[in-house]
Motif scaffolding. Structure first.
Motif, PDB file in Angstrom:
ATOM      1  N   GLU A 201     -93.219  65.426  -8.673  1.00  0.00           N
ATOM      2  CA  GLU A 201     -92.736  64.079  -8.352  1.00  0.00           C
ATOM      3  C   GLU A 201     -91.415  64.069  -7.600  1.00  0.00           C
ATOM      4  OE1 GLU A 201     -92.967  61.895 -12.052  1.00  0.00           O
ATOM      5  OE2 GLU A 201     -95.134  61.689 -11.804  1.00  0.00           O
ATOM      6  N   GLY A 202     -91.283  64.964  -6.636  1.00  0.00           N
ATOM      7  CA  GLY A 202     -90.145  64.913  -5.732  1.00  0.00           C
ATOM      8  C   GLY A 202     -89.082  65.971  -5.921  1.00  0.00           C
ATOM      9  N   GLU A 203     -89.281  66.912  -6.851  1.00  0.00           N
ATOM     10  CA  GLU A 203     -88.302  68.003  -6.982  1.00  0.00           C
ATOM     11  C   GLU A 203     -88.188  68.780  -5.674  1.00  0.00           C
ATOM     12  OE1 GLU A 203     -89.074  70.636 -10.256  1.00  0.00           O
ATOM     13  OE2 GLU A 203     -89.111  68.993 -11.691  1.00  0.00           O
ATOM     14  N   TYR A 204     -89.300  68.872  -4.968  1.00  0.00           N
ATOM     15  CA  TYR A 204     -89.369  69.576  -3.693  1.00  0.00           C
ATOM     16  C   TYR A 204     -90.461  68.885  -2.891  1.00  0.00           C
ATOM     17  CZ  TYR A 204     -90.851  73.152  -0.339  1.00  0.00           C
ATOM     18  OH  TYR A 204     -91.200  73.821   0.805  1.00  0.00           O
ATOM     19  N   GLY A 205     -90.319  68.893  -1.588  1.00  0.00           N
ATOM     20  CA  GLY A 205     -91.363  68.307  -0.766  1.00  0.00           C
ATOM     21  C   GLY A 205     -91.319  68.829   0.649  1.00  0.00           C
ATOM     22  N   GLY A 206     -92.368  68.527   1.381  1.00  0.00           N
ATOM     23  CA  GLY A 206     -92.435  68.965   2.762  1.00  0.00           C
ATOM     24  C   GLY A 206     -93.391  68.123   3.575  1.00  0.00           C
ATOM     25  N   GLU A 207     -93.264  68.270   4.866  1.00  0.00           N
ATOM     26  CA  GLU A 207     -94.103  67.534   5.800  1.00  0.00           C
ATOM     27  C   GLU A 207     -94.436  68.448   6.964  1.00  0.00           C
ATOM     28  OE1 GLU A 207     -93.813  63.520   8.531  1.00  0.00           O
ATOM     29  OE2 GLU A 207     -92.683  63.640   6.668  1.00  0.00           O
TER      30      GLU A 207
ATOM     31  N   TYR B  13     -93.616  72.941   9.753  1.00  0.00           N
ATOM     32  CA  TYR B  13     -93.487  72.473   8.380  1.00  0.00           C
ATOM     33  C   TYR B  13     -92.001  72.354   8.058  1.00  0.00           C
ATOM     34  CZ  TYR B  13     -93.589  72.884   3.223  1.00  0.00           C
ATOM     35  OH  TYR B  13     -93.397  72.704   1.883  1.00  0.00           O
ATOM     36  N   PHE B  14     -91.568  71.162   7.648  1.00  0.00           N
ATOM     37  CA  PHE B  14     -90.170  70.891   7.320  1.00  0.00           C
ATOM     38  C   PHE B  14     -90.079  70.551   5.841  1.00  0.00           C
ATOM     39  CE2 PHE B  14     -90.967  69.845  11.725  1.00  0.00           C
ATOM     40  CZ  PHE B  14     -89.979  70.574  12.361  1.00  0.00           C
ATOM     41  N   THR B  15     -89.006  71.016   5.174  1.00  0.00           N
ATOM     42  CA  THR B  15     -88.914  70.864   3.726  1.00  0.00           C
ATOM     43  C   THR B  15     -87.636  70.160   3.282  1.00  0.00           C
ATOM     44  OG1 THR B  15     -87.692  72.906   3.271  1.00  0.00           O
ATOM     45  CG2 THR B  15     -90.095  73.095   3.529  1.00  0.00           C
ATOM     46  N   THR B  16     -87.677  69.651   2.063  1.00  0.00           N
ATOM     47  CA  THR B  16     -86.490  69.052   1.457  1.00  0.00           C
ATOM     48  C   THR B  16     -85.501  70.128   1.012  1.00  0.00           C
ATOM     49  OG1 THR B  16     -87.517  68.999  -0.735  1.00  0.00           O
ATOM     50  CG2 THR B  16     -87.768  67.021   0.651  1.00  0.00           C
ATOM     51  N   ALA B  17     -85.928  71.386   1.009  1.00  0.00           N
ATOM     52  CA  ALA B  17     -85.042  72.492   0.624  1.00  0.00           C
ATOM     53  C   ALA B  17     -84.213  72.989   1.811  1.00  0.00           C
ATOM     54  CB  ALA B  17     -85.848  73.640   0.034  1.00  0.00           C
ATOM     55  N   GLY B  18     -84.424  72.411   2.987  1.00  0.00           N
ATOM     56  CA  GLY B  18     -83.604  72.752   4.140  1.00  0.00           C
ATOM     57  C   GLY B  18     -84.135  73.860   5.022  1.00  0.00           C
ATOM     58  N   PHE B  19     -85.268  74.448   4.694  1.00  0.00           N
ATOM     59  CA  PHE B  19     -85.846  75.442   5.595  1.00  0.00           C
ATOM     60  C   PHE B  19     -87.055  74.843   6.292  1.00  0.00           C
ATOM     61  CE2 PHE B  19     -88.249  76.203   1.694  1.00  0.00           C
ATOM     62  CZ  PHE B  19     -89.538  76.400   2.162  1.00  0.00           C
ATOM     63  N   TYR B  20     -87.520  75.519   7.322  1.00  0.00           N
ATOM     64  CA  TYR B  20     -88.727  75.077   8.010  1.00  0.00           C
ATOM     65  C   TYR B  20     -89.532  76.290   8.429  1.00  0.00           C
ATOM     66  CZ  TYR B  20     -86.533  76.201  12.508  1.00  0.00           C
ATOM     67  OH  TYR B  20     -85.939  76.850  13.561  1.00  0.00           O
ATOM     68  N   THR B  21     -90.786  76.050   8.789  1.00  0.00           N
ATOM     69  CA  THR B  21     -91.634  77.135   9.272  1.00  0.00           C
ATOM     70  C   THR B  21     -92.324  76.700  10.552  1.00  0.00           C
ATOM     71  OG1 THR B  21     -93.747  76.596   8.172  1.00  0.00           O
ATOM     72  CG2 THR B  21     -92.104  77.789   6.860  1.00  0.00           C
ATOM     73  N   GLN B  22     -92.690  77.690  11.334  1.00  0.00           N
ATOM     74  CA  GLN B  22     -93.532  77.507  12.512  1.00  0.00           C
ATOM     75  C   GLN B  22     -94.725  78.402  12.279  1.00  0.00           C
ATOM     76  OE1 GLN B  22     -89.689  77.784  15.389  1.00  0.00           O
ATOM     77  NE2 GLN B  22     -91.496  78.696  16.131  1.00  0.00           N
ATOM     78  N   GLY B  23     -95.902  77.912  12.616  1.00  0.00           N
ATOM     79  CA  GLY B  23     -97.061  78.740  12.354  1.00  0.00           C
ATOM     80  C   GLY B  23     -98.232  78.477  13.258  1.00  0.00           C
TER      81      GLY B  23
END
Length: 175
Positions: A76-82, A98-108
């Motif tokens: 319920e929102g501890e972590y999330g991504g789009e 992929y972008f995250t609420t933890a401040g990292f992102y990925t390309q794939g």
């Protein structure tokens, strides 16, 4: 006269609804994702964590069917991504960010293995846990999908983690 007004209003309502109905057409390269559209959840444990984790994800058609947008949240929102998945016509590949609420992102990139299976390869930027790459495979059958994910963490691949997603009425929550 009242009957005629009612009939006319009904016709206008149906016509307006038909115009505004969301299309489910996807670009041909994205058709493998058609059964994934909607909301899903998986309940799982991480090997060294005894607390149950719940991942709720939502897949939707985006950009007139030229992309798939996914959002998800854990507990319920501890972590999330789009993410946005699309066909790169120059590379001739399915590509995603992929972008995250933890401040990292990925390309794939993704490779379709069959009408129900695909594999994703990601390069991670900004992970505080030392994760630099991710490999996952997804298989859709019996109205659920199974995801198996491994992480390249501090130079070593982790044992694959398996999650089974089923249809859900829950909401993706960002805090």
């Amino acid at each position: 006269m009242s009957y005629l007004k009612t009939l006319l209003l009904t016709f206008c309502f149906i016509f307006t609804a038909a115009i505004h109905a969301e299309s489910t057409d996807l670009a041909p390269e994205l058709e493998v994702f058609q059964p994934y559209l909607g909301t899903w959840q998986a309940n799982f444990y991480i090997a060294d964590n005894k607390t149950e984790i719940q991942d709720v994800g939502h897949w939707e058609r985006a950009l007139n069917g030229k992309a798939i947008r996914t959002t998800h949240s854990i507990n319920e929102g501890e972590y999330g991504g789009e993410s946005m998945i699309f066909w790169d016509s120059k590379k001739k590949l399915l590509v995603f960010y992929y972008f995250t609420t933890a401040g990292f992102y990925t390309q794939g990139t993704m490779k379709v293995l069959s009408p129900t299976q695909f594999v994703a390869y990601e390069t991670v930027t900004g992970s505080k846990e030392g994760i630099t790459k991710v490999k996952s495979s997804s298989d859709f059958k019996d109205n659920q999908f199974v995801v198996s994910t491994s992480y390249l963490k501090k130079g070593e691949w982790t044992k694959p983690e398996k999650r089974i997603y089923t249809r859900s009425n829950k909401q993706v929550i960002f805090k």
